[in-house]
Design a protein around this motif. Structure first.
Motif, PDB file in Angstrom:
ATOM      1  N   GLU A  60      43.600  32.096  22.770  1.00  0.00           N
ATOM      2  CA  GLU A  60      43.799  32.401  24.320  1.00  0.00           C
ATOM      3  C   GLU A  60      44.542  31.236  24.805  1.00  0.00           C
ATOM      4  O   GLU A  60      44.131  30.093  24.777  1.00  0.00           O
ATOM      5  CB  GLU A  60      42.569  32.706  24.897  1.00  0.00           C
ATOM      6  N   GLU A 227      47.672  35.825  36.672  1.00  0.00           N
ATOM      7  CA  GLU A 227      47.519  37.161  36.148  1.00  0.00           C
ATOM      8  C   GLU A 227      48.519  37.889  36.248  1.00  0.00           C
ATOM      9  O   GLU A 227      49.568  37.650  37.118  1.00  0.00           O
ATOM     10  CB  GLU A 227      46.153  37.884  36.744  1.00  0.00           C
ATOM     11  N   THR A 241      51.793  41.761  30.712  1.00  0.00           N
ATOM     12  CA  THR A 241      50.466  41.984  30.496  1.00  0.00           C
ATOM     13  C   THR A 241      50.071  40.715  29.885  1.00  0.00           C
ATOM     14  O   THR A 241      50.319  40.029  29.382  1.00  0.00           O
ATOM     15  CB  THR A 241      50.236  43.324  29.680  1.00  0.00           C
ATOM     16  N   TRP A 242      48.585  40.671  30.508  1.00  0.00           N
ATOM     17  CA  TRP A 242      47.572  39.411  29.770  1.00  0.00           C
ATOM     18  C   TRP A 242      46.326  40.020  29.514  1.00  0.00           C
ATOM     19  O   TRP A 242      45.586  40.269  30.330  1.00  0.00           O
ATOM     20  CB  TRP A 242      47.599  38.119  30.410  1.00  0.00           C
ATOM     21  N   GLU A 243      46.143  40.583  28.309  1.00  0.00           N
ATOM     22  CA  GLU A 243      44.737  41.106  27.923  1.00  0.00           C
ATOM     23  C   GLU A 243      43.833  40.006  27.277  1.00  0.00           C
ATOM     24  O   GLU A 243      44.119  39.548  26.230  1.00  0.00           O
ATOM     25  CB  GLU A 243      44.941  42.329  26.776  1.00  0.00           C
ATOM     26  N   HIS A 244      43.095  39.231  27.812  1.00  0.00           N
ATOM     27  CA  HIS A 244      42.483  38.208  27.606  1.00  0.00           C
ATOM     28  C   HIS A 244      41.831  38.107  26.331  1.00  0.00           C
ATOM     29  O   HIS A 244      41.165  39.211  25.910  1.00  0.00           O
ATOM     30  CB  HIS A 244      41.520  37.742  28.602  1.00  0.00           C
ATOM     31  N   SER A 246      42.944  38.675  23.876  1.00  0.00           N
ATOM     32  CA  SER A 246      43.712  39.769  22.663  1.00  0.00           C
ATOM     33  C   SER A 246      45.128  39.574  22.793  1.00  0.00           C
ATOM     34  O   SER A 246      45.826  39.568  21.490  1.00  0.00           O
ATOM     35  CB  SER A 246      43.189  41.103  23.284  1.00  0.00           C
ATOM     36  N   LYS A 247      45.744  39.534  23.770  1.00  0.00           N
ATOM     37  CA  LYS A 247      47.544  39.812  23.718  1.00  0.00           C
ATOM     38  C   LYS A 247      47.932  39.418  25.128  1.00  0.00           C
ATOM     39  O   LYS A 247      47.492  39.682  26.265  1.00  0.00           O
ATOM     40  CB  LYS A 247      47.534  41.303  23.504  1.00  0.00           C
TER      41      LYS A 247
END
Length: 568
Positions: A60, A227, A241-244, A246-247
């Motif tokens: 991350e 965000e 997108t920011w999938e914490h 993860s991606k």
């Protein structure tokens, strides 16, 4: 390797000529009709329908706040989302980016940047006042930005740096006044002026760093501003997108003034393990990967994978900090003993699969100021044991066992475990009874722990933000420096760096940096171990991806806008 040395040397000469005006009586003006940072790209005719580039960050990003970012994961994403006044071209020369031109005064102490007509990803115009706010925020002691030290040459910056940790602490009014007095101004919306207290031959490179990008105050003051739903950038891509954990996904910015990306998406995964990233690449799930050192021999000898390999001597270093604020590493002889007990070539052969070069100093080969002959404390077990005996006497203990367990911290999930185990075993064998507590922590947690001095010894690495010795020595080892993780402080070292920064004669400047580096290595606040040879695998359908020694971490992380995906 010779070519890389030449490029770096030419760049520093160019910076000195521009910042100090060379021998001319009138300082030059650098102009650019368009974005000169990104290499020109001829778009191939055989483009794939799916223009998605997939690469792994490993873990991350600790932050996407440009002011606070200090790590390669965050910077790899920020390079796409934000763009500073200046930037680096493919030859690592500093060229205008958001600035259309820069004029340097004859005394090399006033820099006047003219901004090009550009807008943020939210459609708002980028104005000079945003740079004033950004640079003041970077220097404000209340921000506690780790890279604030890079603006030290600016008028008023030294006073602000001195306020951090001052006892008694300055009042809010005093800090506000000091921030307002920083030598930056915006005479109009398209003009940004910087005044230096003393000439700094490398200053234009500072204006090319991610921490100096323009920022909208209204954006930064928005709760959760980093965000994806709120993010505002000045670069060729915007945060989708920011999938914490993860991606992270970025897409082209509709408002970008420069070369329009061919890619429609860049997808950054966070697989948390170099072996997992390598497996994902071989399964066709990633388009590029930094080859793990343990897979290097297999990959480079494989008849198929070897065709994907690119290798670059990286402007980076792998090293460990000794915490000089805690015992026993506060003792010089103890640090010397640990340094001389490590066979660095054996470490490289055993845990890096033989790739890379032994590091006995800090400034990377290829950067003026590097001293490849410097080896103050070579591998020597007999000398190491003698220094340890002296250290124990000075520490007032009978044996190493009386020191208790020594905490050895590192960021987990990044392949550091074998290196940490090698060091702990080598030290335990050289000094029977010496015990270590090997502590692995998630990267975003480890960074503040390391800087806060929670470990006696801690893993570290440094990649050049710009190829100049000031970047390798200043801030990392100066007293109170924002990236000083060893709590090292030697005023004689600091004085040499200050002298070198304003020395226009390159030969004399390099000599000063070498002298400072000799002091650093003699004081032994760190143990330098390895200068990497960065190895990447890049799928053959990826076109336009460029890797330089300066950004040899995440493949393509300097110019995602030049990358295309070809038909397979």
């Amino acid at each position: 390797m010779f070519r890389k040395r030449l490029v770096a040397t030419m760049m520093v000469v160019a910076i000195i000529a521009l910042a100090c005006g060379g021998s001319a009586s009138q300082a030059p003006t650098t102009q650019a009709p368009g974005d000169t940072a990104a290499p020109p790209t001829d778009v191939p005719s055989n483009l794939a329908d799916n223009q998605v580039y997939r690469v792994d960050l490993g873990s991350e990003p600790p932050t996407l706040d440009p002011t606070m970012a200090q790590d390669s994961n965050s910077i790899a994403v920020l390079n796409a989302l934000q763009r500073p006044l200046m930037y680096f071209d493919k030859d690592l020369k500093v060229v205008p980016s958001l600035a259309e031109s820069v004029d340097v005064s004859t005394d090399a102490q006033t820099f006047t940047f003219k901004l090009r007509d550009a807008t943020y990803s939210d459609g708002n115009k980028i104005v000079a006042g945003d740079l004033v706010y950004s640079w003041q925020r970077l220097m404000d002691p209340r921000t506690a930005a780790p890279y604030s030290y890079v603006l030290e040459p600016v008028v008023g910056a030294s006073e602000l740096l001195g306020m951090a940790g001052a006892d008694p602490a300055p009042s809010a009014a005093e800090m506000d006044a000091a921030v307002a007095a920083l030598g930056v101004s915006a005479p109009d919306d398209s003009t940004f002026v910087v005044k230096l207290a003393t000439p700094a031959t490398y200053f234009l490179t500072i204006a090319a760093l991610w921490v100096t990008v323009p920022l909208e105050k209204s954006w930064v003051e928005t709760p959760g501003f980093t965000e994806a739903a709120n993010y505002v950038g000045s670069g060729p891509f915007k945060l989708d997108t920011w999938e914490h954990q993860s991606k992270v996904v970025i897409v082209p910015s509709d408002t970008w003034y420069g070369q329009k990306p061919t890619l429609t998406r860049v997808e950054f995964s966070m697989l948390g393990d170099p072996a997992a990233a390598q497996a994902a690449y071989e399964a066709g799930e990633l388009d590029a990967v930094a080859t793990p050192s343990e897979d290097n021999a297999r990959v480079t000898s494989d008849p198929v994978l070897s065709l994907d390999v690119q290798q670059v001597p990286a402007f980076s270093i792998y090293y460990y900090n000794f915490n000089m604020a805690k015992s026993p590493t506060s003792n010089l002889n103890f640090r010397i003993a640990l340094t001389q007990a490590i066979d660095k070539q054996a470490l490289i052969d055993t845990t890096f699969n033989g790739t890379g070069k032994v590091a006995n100093s800090f400034v990377m080969p290829g950067i003026p100021g590097s001293d490849e002959n410097l080896n103050v404390y070579p591998f020597d077990l007999a000398s190491a044991q003698s220094h340890m005996a002296t250290a124990l006497q000075e520490l007032g203990v009978a044996s190493v066992a009386d020191l208790g367990k020594i905490s050895l911290g590192f960021n987990s999930g990044a392949g550091h475990e074998p290196k940490v185990a090698f060091l702990a075993e080598a030290w335990s064998q050289a000094f029977p009874g010496l015990k270590f507590d090997q502590i692995g922590t998630e990267f975003a947690t480890f960074l503040p722990q390391r800087h806060g001095g929670e470990y006696i010894i801690s893993r570290n690495g440094w990649g050049a933000d710009y190829p100049h010795a000031s970047n390798q020595l200043g801030g990392l080892f100066t007293c109170g420096g924002g990236n000083n993780d060893s709590a090292y402080c030697n005023p004689a070292f600091d004085k040499l760096l200050t002298e070198a920064a304003s020395e226009p004669d390159q030969d004399k400047q390099v000599a000063l940096y070498k002298e400072a580096q000799t002091i650093l290595m003699t004081d032994a606040p760190i143990i330098p171990l390895r200068f990497p040879l960065a190895t990447f695998e890049i799928q053959r359908y990826v076109s336009g991806l460029l890797i330089t020694p300066q950004y040899a971490v995440t493949p393509g992380d300097q110019w995602y806008e030049t990358i295309q995906i070809l038909k397979q």
